[in-house]
Design an enzyme around this catalytic site. Sequence first.
Site, PDB file in Angstrom:
ATOM      1  N   CYS A  42       0.858  -1.180   0.000  1.00 19.39           N
ATOM      2  CA  CYS A  42       0.000   0.000   0.000  1.00 19.39           C
ATOM      3  C   CYS A  42       0.901   1.240   0.000  1.00 19.39           C
ATOM      4  O   CYS A  42       1.770   1.374   0.877  1.00 19.39           O
ATOM      5  CB  CYS A  42      -0.899   0.011   1.228  1.00 19.39           C
ATOM      6  N   ASP A  49      -0.360  -5.803   0.787  1.00 20.15           N
ATOM      7  CA  ASP A  49      -1.693  -6.140   0.312  1.00 20.15           C
ATOM      8  C   ASP A  49      -1.619  -7.523  -0.319  1.00 20.15           C
ATOM      9  O   ASP A  49      -0.623  -7.861  -0.965  1.00 20.15           O
ATOM     10  CB  ASP A  49      -2.171  -5.146  -0.753  1.00 20.15           C
ATOM     11  N   GLU A  65       2.630 -16.114 -22.168  1.00 22.98           N
ATOM     12  CA  GLU A  65       3.504 -17.188 -21.699  1.00 22.98           C
ATOM     13  C   GLU A  65       3.452 -17.155 -20.169  1.00 22.98           C
ATOM     14  O   GLU A  65       3.691 -16.125 -19.547  1.00 22.98           O
ATOM     15  CB  GLU A  65       4.922 -16.952 -22.228  1.00 22.98           C
TER      16      GLU A  65
END
Length: 124
Positions: A42, A49, A65
Amino acid sequence: MGYNERHAKSGITAPLPKIETFPNQFKGYEITIEIPEYTAICPKTNLPDFGTITLHYKPDKACLELKALKMYIHAYRNLGIFYENAVNRILQDVVKACRPVWAKVTGTFTARGGLSSTIEARYP
């Protein structure tokens, strides 16, 4: 104390690993990729987070990929970025990499302070 423009723009233009692709061999199908190990920081609190990123897209000439996508997502670990910006940035980078027919990125983030958030961004 409050949020400022620096917080709001944090992570939006940070350099991240390139998402590699490979030539698509078929038409008319969809791909869903679930990434349950998303983490970032954050930009306001500097606390981690956590969440799950789900990418759903219809490939055109190229497919993502998976190892490159994993390395790209893991690069967010030390990046200060808000949920909303991360989901939109991931969508922007996926579209740039593989030019899908359409794409949707959903971020489902773990509860913090009793609130959980789900962010969704779509292309086109």
